[in-house]
Design an enzyme around this catalytic site. Structure first.
Site, short mmCIF file in Angstrom:
data_model
loop_
_atom_site.label_atom_id
_atom_site.label_comp_id
_atom_site.label_asym_id
_atom_site.label_seq_id
_atom_site.Cartn_x
_atom_site.Cartn_y
_atom_site.Cartn_z
N LYS A 134 -71.22 -24.34 -29.28
CA LYS A 134 -70.97 -25.77 -28.70
C LYS A 134 -71.18 -25.88 -27.30
CE LYS A 134 -69.40 -27.21 -33.01
NZ LYS A 134 -69.31 -26.03 -33.78
C1 LIG Z 1 -69.62 -26.16 -35.35
C2 LIG Z 1 -70.04 -24.60 -35.83
C3 LIG Z 1 -70.57 -24.40 -36.89
C4 LIG Z 1 -71.34 -25.46 -37.63
O1 LIG Z 1 -72.43 -26.11 -36.92
P1 LIG Z 1 -73.04 -27.55 -37.24
O2 LIG Z 1 -73.69 -28.31 -36.41
O3 LIG Z 1 -71.46 -28.36 -37.44
O4 LIG Z 1 -73.61 -27.33 -38.89
C5 LIG Z 1 -70.91 -22.86 -37.17
N1 LIG Z 1 -70.41 -21.94 -36.72
C6 LIG Z 1 -69.54 -22.32 -35.67
C7 LIG Z 1 -68.90 -21.02 -34.98
C8 LIG Z 1 -69.13 -23.54 -35.27
O5 LIG Z 1 -68.38 -23.51 -34.18
#
Ligand SMILES: *Cc1c(COP(=O)(O)O)cnc(C)c1O
Length: 464
Positions: free
Chosen positions: A112
């Site tokens: 993120k």
């Molecule tokens: C947010 C997240 C996901 C999922 O990603 P999306 O874009 O919501 O499909 C997978 N793994 C981790 C560690 C995350 O923080």
């Protein structure tokens, strides 16, 4: 470049407008009206460049007049300077034709950060020009919240409220959200699951008096700028492995469909991606949709990969828009079915298009644990449960093309599951070593729109 809503009846905006608006006023999501595409030569010329330079080349066509070239380069440089790896998104090798893309070297140890650090820079620059003040409300299954707080803490013209599902995030994830001491940061533990958090957030966006009164802005992956920043590492990794002269497959641990949708965009822009494999945990709505053609929500069952414990996968709407030949009214009809009956059926032609571009698989809790152990043994890599879900699913989809599996979080964010699987308790990086000693600050909130809005209004000193 212009941005339009997936439901076809919201104002058309430029990049800056779409970024500051978040959810479109017709309830849809903003997408570019036309995608830019790169020639093979342009892609080949990215080989060997820095992550920042590739980021500039990939994202520049989407930015329009919002930032000048020099300004945008400066924002990109500032966004990624805090990452603790020179490559930003390094590749590791797991097996002869299987690679791991490590996306957890940013400040909060999950992918993120790639988008949030850049959005933080871009929003600050836009606010400095406009002199406005905004209120960011975000919903998180664990990692978006800390990444957003890290990107916006201490800014004088931004208040940040993060809704997370009470009791359903890991302790490291929770402490990353509750320990920052800046007064513009507000961590809210909601009585419900992630889908409730996301639904209340969308309710706030759809309540226009409230939205306008507080200057509501969103940083969830409903925000196009988030998706855009994630397109970059598909290019950087594929080019490292020989694109455009080779075709590369990707497997992505998926929850809200933002990350894998970014891969779809990269492929649509000309990057030689073969399969995009959706990997889900036991909350497998997307895997079931591909198999049956019916998108049907069931209750969320908490798992050891909490960031994927999601049923309503927001960005899937963007893909639907594409496979429904960009007919906003058709998307709006399906979303209405979902709202009233808890499910919708993907029309046959659209389902065929989905199956042509995507494969899918799910990993159970036992398979996730076993994969952490097996991966450590086979390649000396310690992976987090989200990465393990993806590695497990990827192994069932290995073929002629190099496979890149996305490792979305650092194993130290989920120490209990990783220790159970491997016998090793992964340590936090030194800069976070005192996380468990820092005091926490959190407000418990009900799953109730009026109560949430009242809290935001009172805290920010606004009235409707
Ligand atoms: C947010 C997240 C996901 C999922 O990603 P999306 O874009 O919501 O499909 C997978 N793994 C981790 C560690 C995350 O923080």
């Amino acid at each position: 470049m212009q941005y339009i809503s997936t439901r076809g009846s919201a104002p058309v905006l430029d990049f800056g407008g779409a970024m500051m608006t978040g959810l479109a006023r017709d309830g849809g999501l903003y997408v570019p009206e036309h995608l830019p595409s790169f020639s093979k030569d342009e892609i080949a010329a990215m080989a060997g460049l820095s992550y920042e330079e590739i980021a500039f080349r990939v994202m520049r066509p989407f930015i329009g007049e919002t930032f000048s070239d020099d300004e945008f380069k400066g924002l990109i440089a500032a966004a990624y300077q805090g990452f603790e790896h020179a490559a930003r998104a390094p590749l590791k090798q797991l097996a002869p034709n299987h690679f791991l893309l490590e996306l957890f070297h940013g400040p909060t140890l999950a992918f993120k950060d790639f988008a949030m650090q850049l959005i933080g820079q871009m929003m600050q620059a836009a606010l400095a020009k406009s002199g406005k003040r905004i209120t960011i409300v975000g919903a998180t299954s664990g990692d978006t919240g800390s990444a957003a707080i890290e990107a916006f803490r201490g800014l004088s013209n931004v208040d940040v409220f993060i809704l997370f599902p009470h009791g359903r995030v890991s302790e490291v994830q929770r402490r990353q959200m509750t320990t920052p001491s800046e007064s513009n940061v507000h961590a809210l533990a909601l009585d419900g699951d992630f889908d409730d958090c996301q639904a209340r957030l969308k309710d706030m966006f759809n309540h226009f008096e409230f939205r306008d009164a507080v200057g509501l802005a969103g940083v969830n992956s409903i925000n196009w700028a988030r998706v855009l920043a994630q397109v970059v590492y598909y290019f950087s990794s594929a080019v490292s492995l020989g694109a455009p002269h080779r075709t590369i497959d990707f497997t992505v641990p998926t929850g809200n469909f933002g990350d894998i949708y970014a891969g779809h965009i990269a492929r649509s822009m000309g990057l030689t991606i073969g399969k995009l494999v959706i990997a889900t945990n036991q909350n497998d709505i997307l895997h079931r949709t591909l198999e049956t053609g019916v998108y049907e929500t069931r209750g969320v069952a908490p798992s050891m990969s909490p960031s994927m414990d999601i049923q309503v996968s927001s960005n899937f709407e963007r893909l639907l828009f594409d496979v429904l030949d960009r007919e906003g009214a058709a998307v709006a009809d399906l979303m209405n079915d979902l709202k009233t009956t808890g499910k919708f059926t993907v029309p046959q032609g659209a389902l065929e298009a989905l199956r042509a571009g995507f494969a899918s698989g799910r990993a159970s809790e036992e398979e996730t644990l076993a994969t952490i152990g097996a991966t450590l043994k086979a390649s000396a890599e310690l992976i987090c449960p989200h990465g393990a879900v993806a590695v497990r699913v990827a192994e069932a989809h290995l073929g002629e093309n190099p496979m890149v599996t996305l490792a979305t979080a650092h194993p130290a964010k989920f120490p209990d599951a990783v220790e159970k699987a491997s016998g090793i308790r992964p340590a936090l990086p030194p800069r976070m070593a005192d996380l468990f000693e820092r005091p926490e600050r959190v407000t418990r909130v009900p799953n109730d729109l009026a109560a949430l809005e009242a809290l935001v209004l009172e805290t920010t000193g606004h009235n409707v």
